[in-house]
Design a protein around this motif. Sequence first.
Motif, mmCIF file in Angstrom:
data_model
loop_
_atom_site.group_PDB
_atom_site.id
_atom_site.type_symbol
_atom_site.label_atom_id
_atom_site.label_comp_id
_atom_site.label_asym_id
_atom_site.label_seq_id
_atom_site.Cartn_x
_atom_site.Cartn_y
_atom_site.Cartn_z
ATOM 1 N N GLN A 131 4.974 5.099 7.455
ATOM 2 C CA GLN A 131 4.326 5.371 8.562
ATOM 3 C C GLN A 131 3.195 6.691 8.635
ATOM 4 O O GLN A 131 2.144 6.662 9.369
ATOM 5 C CB GLN A 131 5.039 5.818 9.897
ATOM 6 C CG GLN A 131 6.298 4.807 10.088
ATOM 7 C CD GLN A 131 5.903 3.419 10.023
ATOM 8 O OE1 GLN A 131 4.968 2.994 10.879
ATOM 9 N NE2 GLN A 131 6.564 2.352 9.437
ATOM 10 N N ARG A 132 3.345 7.369 7.496
ATOM 11 C CA ARG A 132 2.696 8.507 7.467
ATOM 12 C C ARG A 132 1.807 8.760 6.268
ATOM 13 O O ARG A 132 1.825 9.756 5.546
ATOM 14 C CB ARG A 132 3.434 9.965 7.895
ATOM 15 C CG ARG A 132 3.970 9.940 9.020
ATOM 16 C CD ARG A 132 5.032 11.217 9.394
ATOM 17 N NE ARG A 132 4.412 12.383 8.779
ATOM 18 C CZ ARG A 132 5.170 13.538 8.674
ATOM 19 N NH1 ARG A 132 6.316 13.566 8.757
ATOM 20 N NH2 ARG A 132 4.268 14.699 8.099
ATOM 21 N N VAL A 133 1.150 7.702 5.902
ATOM 22 C CA VAL A 133 0.463 7.751 4.296
ATOM 23 C C VAL A 133 -0.519 8.864 4.573
ATOM 24 O O VAL A 133 -1.177 8.988 5.427
ATOM 25 C CB VAL A 133 0.064 6.264 4.173
ATOM 26 C CG1 VAL A 133 -1.065 5.932 5.168
ATOM 27 C CG2 VAL A 133 -0.772 6.421 2.789
ATOM 28 N N SER A 134 -0.827 9.861 3.384
ATOM 29 C CA SER A 134 -1.708 10.725 3.679
ATOM 30 C C SER A 134 -3.014 10.451 3.387
ATOM 31 O O SER A 134 -3.821 11.120 3.718
ATOM 32 C CB SER A 134 -1.226 11.557 2.427
ATOM 33 O OG SER A 134 -1.318 11.173 1.181
ATOM 34 N N ASP A 135 -3.418 9.253 2.862
ATOM 35 C CA ASP A 135 -4.571 8.751 2.523
ATOM 36 C C ASP A 135 -4.524 7.183 2.997
ATOM 37 O O ASP A 135 -4.653 6.183 2.333
ATOM 38 C CB ASP A 135 -5.128 8.789 1.085
ATOM 39 C CG ASP A 135 -6.763 8.513 0.872
ATOM 40 O OD1 ASP A 135 -7.280 8.389 1.942
ATOM 41 O OD2 ASP A 135 -6.985 8.414 0.133
ATOM 42 N N PRO A 136 -5.052 6.897 4.273
ATOM 43 C CA PRO A 136 -5.030 5.480 4.887
ATOM 44 C C PRO A 136 -6.068 4.866 4.436
ATOM 45 O O PRO A 136 -6.261 3.758 4.441
ATOM 46 C CB PRO A 136 -5.065 5.852 6.351
ATOM 47 C CG PRO A 136 -5.524 7.078 6.427
ATOM 48 C CD PRO A 136 -5.028 7.866 5.551
ATOM 49 N N GLN A 137 -7.180 5.446 3.739
ATOM 50 C CA GLN A 137 -8.403 4.577 3.289
ATOM 51 C C GLN A 137 -8.074 4.379 1.814
ATOM 52 O O GLN A 137 -9.063 3.566 1.385
ATOM 53 C CB GLN A 137 -9.488 5.476 3.493
ATOM 54 C CG GLN A 137 -10.016 6.123 4.912
ATOM 55 C CD GLN A 137 -9.880 4.861 5.859
ATOM 56 O OE1 GLN A 137 -10.690 3.800 5.401
ATOM 57 N NE2 GLN A 137 -9.540 5.110 7.055
ATOM 58 N N GLU A 138 -7.057 4.706 1.324
ATOM 59 C CA GLU A 138 -6.775 4.271 -0.141
ATOM 60 C C GLU A 138 -6.666 2.963 -0.326
ATOM 61 O O GLU A 138 -5.782 2.163 0.470
ATOM 62 C CB GLU A 138 -5.488 5.056 -0.717
ATOM 63 C CG GLU A 138 -5.521 5.287 -2.175
ATOM 64 C CD GLU A 138 -5.222 4.141 -3.095
ATOM 65 O OE1 GLU A 138 -4.499 2.996 -2.374
ATOM 66 O OE2 GLU A 138 -5.068 4.301 -4.269
ATOM 67 N N GLN A 185 -4.152 -0.061 1.829
ATOM 68 C CA GLN A 185 -4.475 -0.876 2.549
ATOM 69 C C GLN A 185 -4.237 -2.469 2.195
ATOM 70 O O GLN A 185 -3.633 -3.102 3.064
ATOM 71 C CB GLN A 185 -5.990 -0.794 2.724
ATOM 72 C CG GLN A 185 -6.483 0.451 3.537
ATOM 73 C CD GLN A 185 -8.214 0.506 3.733
ATOM 74 O OE1 GLN A 185 -8.788 -0.092 2.851
ATOM 75 N NE2 GLN A 185 -8.627 1.295 4.423
ATOM 76 N N GLN A 186 -4.125 -2.521 0.867
ATOM 77 C CA GLN A 186 -3.793 -3.837 0.601
ATOM 78 C C GLN A 186 -2.376 -4.288 0.787
ATOM 79 O O GLN A 186 -1.991 -5.294 1.313
ATOM 80 C CB GLN A 186 -4.049 -4.252 -0.981
ATOM 81 C CG GLN A 186 -5.705 -4.030 -1.262
ATOM 82 C CD GLN A 186 -5.951 -4.319 -2.715
ATOM 83 O OE1 GLN A 186 -4.970 -4.220 -3.564
ATOM 84 N NE2 GLN A 186 -7.131 -4.514 -3.037
ATOM 85 N N ALA A 187 -1.380 -3.213 0.560
ATOM 86 C CA ALA A 187 0.047 -3.462 0.600
ATOM 87 C C ALA A 187 0.316 -3.539 2.327
ATOM 88 O O ALA A 187 1.028 -4.393 2.630
ATOM 89 C CB ALA A 187 0.608 -2.155 0.092
ATOM 90 N N ALA A 188 -0.581 -2.656 2.920
ATOM 91 C CA ALA A 188 -0.149 -2.713 4.382
ATOM 92 C C ALA A 188 -0.668 -3.993 5.070
ATOM 93 O O ALA A 188 0.139 -4.555 6.052
ATOM 94 C CB ALA A 188 -1.025 -1.791 4.873
ATOM 95 N N GLN A 189 -1.907 -4.871 4.530
ATOM 96 C CA GLN A 189 -2.191 -6.087 4.747
ATOM 97 C C GLN A 189 -1.317 -7.241 4.554
ATOM 98 O O GLN A 189 -1.250 -8.011 5.233
ATOM 99 C CB GLN A 189 -3.635 -6.312 4.110
ATOM 100 C CG GLN A 189 -4.445 -7.469 4.651
ATOM 101 C CD GLN A 189 -4.449 -7.588 6.158
ATOM 102 O OE1 GLN A 189 -4.952 -6.777 6.821
ATOM 103 N NE2 GLN A 189 -4.473 -8.953 6.819
ATOM 104 N N ARG A 190 -0.740 -7.063 3.338
ATOM 105 C CA ARG A 190 0.189 -8.054 2.915
ATOM 106 C C ARG A 190 1.443 -7.930 3.912
ATOM 107 O O ARG A 190 2.049 -9.237 4.277
ATOM 108 C CB ARG A 190 0.991 -7.880 1.577
ATOM 109 C CG ARG A 190 -0.084 -8.142 0.430
ATOM 110 C CD ARG A 190 0.359 -8.390 -0.832
ATOM 111 N NE ARG A 190 0.723 -7.024 -1.376
ATOM 112 C CZ ARG A 190 0.000 -6.173 -2.121
ATOM 113 N NH1 ARG A 190 -1.410 -6.552 -2.288
ATOM 114 N NH2 ARG A 190 0.585 -5.096 -2.603
ATOM 115 N N LEU A 191 1.893 -6.840 4.493
ATOM 116 C CA LEU A 191 2.825 -6.918 5.371
ATOM 117 C C LEU A 191 2.603 -7.263 6.865
ATOM 118 O O LEU A 191 3.520 -7.890 7.418
ATOM 119 C CB LEU A 191 3.315 -5.281 5.551
ATOM 120 C CG LEU A 191 4.512 -4.782 6.600
ATOM 121 C CD1 LEU A 191 5.746 -5.571 5.974
ATOM 122 C CD2 LEU A 191 4.785 -3.428 6.423
#
Length: 198
Positions: A105-112, A116-122
């Motif tokens: 929930q608190r990724v330090s670099d949300p633009q990484e 973003q790819q891992a979050a998109q798959r989720l």
Amino acid sequence: MPQRTKIDLPTILKAATEIVDSKGLESLGLATLAQKLGIRSPSLYNHVDGLPGLRVELAIHGCCLLNSVLMRAAIGKSGDNAVYALAEEYLVFARSHPGLYEAVQRVSDPQEERWQQAAQRLVETVVQVFQYYGWDDYTSIHAVRSFRSMVHGFISLEQNEGFKMPIDVDDSYRFLIDTFLLGLHSKMHAAQCAVQPE
């Protein structure tokens, strides 16, 4: 001469997960991690870009692990049964890995990009479950956001000891999911009535 411990990224993430799950995300530091691994802190820089990089890697790891859990939960299920399975495994994951869940929930670099790819798959895993209800992608995203907000809110309250009354918390969670699904079916019914010819 004692054999040196092999250090690679999976080993680092396993140790980091153990630290944050037992002591919280804020307890994670390079010195603490190095001590747990039995190495010197500078050795970690061969695998992660300092503490910010470590947190990104941990968030990606947690996101991928949660996605795997949810995918397994949804296999062979559809509709309400799949939603119940997702909700249950989401809660189990957060209870089993409270620090890792917080890291997601608190990724330090949300633009990484890899994050973003891992979050998109989720997100796509959960969207597939809600597409059973016959909505378009736009409405499915609203349903997924509602689901995530509901489940995350419950988890956050529980992790912060927000439920003090002597009533079973798991029963409250089931009530929450039941009510959410009633709302979904009500919305589906209203949409079907709206398109029926007069």
